[in-house]
Design a protein around this motif. Sequence first.
Motif, short mmCIF file in Angstrom:
data_model
loop_
_atom_site.label_atom_id
_atom_site.label_comp_id
_atom_site.label_asym_id
_atom_site.label_seq_id
_atom_site.Cartn_x
_atom_site.Cartn_y
_atom_site.Cartn_z
N LYS A 1 0.84 -1.21 0.00
CA LYS A 1 0.00 0.00 0.00
C LYS A 1 0.87 1.25 0.00
CE LYS A 1 -3.92 -2.08 2.45
NZ LYS A 1 -4.74 -2.06 3.69
N ARG A 2 1.93 1.23 0.81
CA ARG A 2 2.84 2.40 0.85
C ARG A 2 3.51 2.60 -0.50
NH1 ARG A 2 4.30 0.11 5.85
NH2 ARG A 2 6.24 -0.68 4.96
N LEU A 3 3.95 1.51 -1.11
CA LEU A 3 4.61 1.62 -2.41
C LEU A 3 3.65 2.18 -3.46
CD1 LEU A 3 6.63 -1.73 -2.63
CD2 LEU A 3 7.56 0.58 -2.47
N LEU A 4 2.39 1.79 -3.41
CA LEU A 4 1.42 2.30 -4.38
C LEU A 4 1.17 3.79 -4.16
CD1 LEU A 4 -0.31 1.53 -6.76
CD2 LEU A 4 -2.14 0.87 -5.19
N ASP A 5 1.09 4.20 -2.90
CA ASP A 5 0.93 5.63 -2.60
C ASP A 5 2.14 6.43 -3.09
OD1 ASP A 5 -1.59 5.52 -1.48
OD2 ASP A 5 -0.84 5.14 0.55
N GLU A 6 3.34 5.89 -2.85
CA GLU A 6 4.56 6.57 -3.30
C GLU A 6 4.59 6.67 -4.82
OE1 GLU A 6 7.78 4.34 -1.71
OE2 GLU A 6 7.28 4.81 0.39
N PHE A 7 4.14 5.62 -5.49
CA PHE A 7 4.10 5.64 -6.96
C PHE A 7 3.15 6.73 -7.45
CE2 PHE A 7 2.38 4.33 -11.05
CZ PHE A 7 3.52 4.04 -11.77
N GLY A 8 1.98 6.81 -6.83
CA GLY A 8 1.01 7.83 -7.22
C GLY A 8 1.51 9.24 -6.98
N ARG A 9 2.31 9.41 -5.95
CA ARG A 9 2.82 10.74 -5.61
C ARG A 9 4.06 11.12 -6.41
NH1 ARG A 9 4.30 9.76 -0.59
NH2 ARG A 9 6.49 9.48 -1.17
N ASP A 10 4.99 10.18 -6.59
CA ASP A 10 6.30 10.51 -7.14
C ASP A 10 6.47 10.18 -8.63
OD1 ASP A 10 6.90 11.21 -4.52
OD2 ASP A 10 7.77 9.24 -4.06
N ARG A 11 5.80 9.15 -9.12
CA ARG A 11 6.05 8.70 -10.49
C ARG A 11 4.90 8.97 -11.45
NH1 ARG A 11 9.62 4.50 -10.91
NH2 ARG A 11 9.57 5.03 -13.14
N LEU A 12 3.68 8.75 -10.99
CA LEU A 12 2.53 8.79 -11.89
C LEU A 12 2.32 10.14 -12.58
CD1 LEU A 12 0.33 7.04 -13.06
CD2 LEU A 12 -1.12 7.60 -11.10
N PRO A 13 2.42 11.28 -11.87
CA PRO A 13 2.18 12.57 -12.55
C PRO A 13 3.10 12.77 -13.76
CG PRO A 13 2.17 12.88 -10.17
CD PRO A 13 2.63 11.47 -10.41
N GLU B 1 -7.73 -3.90 -2.03
CA GLU B 1 -6.95 -3.62 -0.82
C GLU B 1 -6.60 -2.14 -0.73
OE1 GLU B 1 -5.98 -5.26 1.76
OE2 GLU B 1 -5.73 -7.39 1.32
N HIS B 2 -6.33 -1.55 -1.91
CA HIS B 2 -5.92 -0.14 -1.94
C HIS B 2 -6.07 0.37 -3.37
CE1 HIS B 2 -4.24 3.29 0.02
NE2 HIS B 2 -3.18 3.36 -0.75
N ARG B 3 -6.20 1.69 -3.51
CA ARG B 3 -6.44 2.26 -4.83
C ARG B 3 -5.85 3.66 -4.90
NH1 ARG B 3 -11.08 1.14 -7.93
NH2 ARG B 3 -12.03 0.27 -6.03
N ILE B 4 -5.32 4.02 -6.07
CA ILE B 4 -4.89 5.40 -6.31
C ILE B 4 -5.51 5.86 -7.64
CG2 ILE B 4 -2.71 5.20 -5.04
CD1 ILE B 4 -1.29 4.99 -7.78
N PRO B 5 -5.85 7.15 -7.75
CA PRO B 5 -6.41 7.66 -9.01
C PRO B 5 -5.32 7.80 -10.06
CG PRO B 5 -6.17 9.44 -7.45
CD PRO B 5 -5.82 8.19 -6.70
#
Length: 388
Positions: free
Chosen positions: A237-249, A380-384
């Motif tokens: 879950k932490r890795l997915l949040d970090e991906f959404g914040r740091d890589r996805l944009p 389990e977890h989701r990011i936009p």
Amino acid sequence: ATLNPELLWIGAEYCYRLNPLADSSPSNNLSSVNQPRQHQNIRPVGQLESESMPDSCYGDDAAEAATCRVAAAAVKCDEIEEQLSGCQIDSDNRTGRYRLRLPIPSAFHKFLIGRHGDAKRRLEAETGVELIIPRMGDTESPVLALGRTKAQLASAKTRIELLLADARDRLPITHFLSISLAAESVRHRYEQFRDSALKWCGGDRGINDGVFQGAARLHVTCAPLLLLTSQEVARAKRLLDEFGRDRLPELMRVDSGPLTVSLSGLEIMNDDTSDTKVLYAQLCEPTGRLQAIANALADQFQSLARAQPGREGVKLHVTLMNARYAADSSDNRQNRSLSFDAAHLLSKFSNFDFGSCQPDSIQLSKSSSGTSKDSYYACEHRIPILPS
């Protein structure tokens, strides 16, 4: 003195014999036996006088040699301490042994034991430790390794880590990173395809309603994962949040507009159309962002992945038919060698157009979400995908 030499122990790991210094005079050889220790020749037990010794450690100055060996022992001790860094170790006062606690998920216990206990006995014999593995059904207790020295514990820990790394590839996935493509328009077209395929090809070997994916579960898999503990799920879950914040944009390049994915055309995973296990729809996303996102996700989750992507990155596809679905939903759940004959189906529907959609999120999905195909996989977890 030759058969029963004086021994010098350095720590618990190194044993050296104290040999008389060689001299051309017999009388000198005899008298040298009684010389003080600092003037005697020091060699590891088991090494002959004729065997050459490194000049840096063994010369005429035995004190220098002893200092060198102590330094070498210290280096090895440092390596052992580094290997055991962060581990839970205590001493068993009753037996005088060290006890190492290893928090190993219960899914791995069978690999530590092996058939008829062979793996456990071999590991104990080769490392000198005693392994205590929790009973079946105990998912909380750690595996214990008992050894006389920390070197034994370090050796056992390394062997166990290698064994578990190999075992990970043999366990079924527990989670996966998915991007849902089950928009209403795509679902409608897929249902049309399924109904037509059953009408025209339902008599072909293995083609029945059971092999089709549920319309609500159409998706792209970016990374299959093996998460065996609550700590590993939390880390994902932490890795997915970090991906959404740091890589996805950066990968999305928001100024390029929404992500639009088209599904058109059929392919299979193997070459023999008459013996097919998986049939999928091909994807088209002209900007290349979907491929970049999937590759970056696979890279971000590499340490938790069940399998690694190929050289060309993640293979983007949407599974429509899978022989395993029929096995999972039938009484013959042990049969994983099922297949179906897709030759006729491919000739008739090879260019079928399923439409397009704009996916809005990346989800950490549970693979064991029941056998019902009427709803999407449990989340389990989701990011936009696009910032709100």
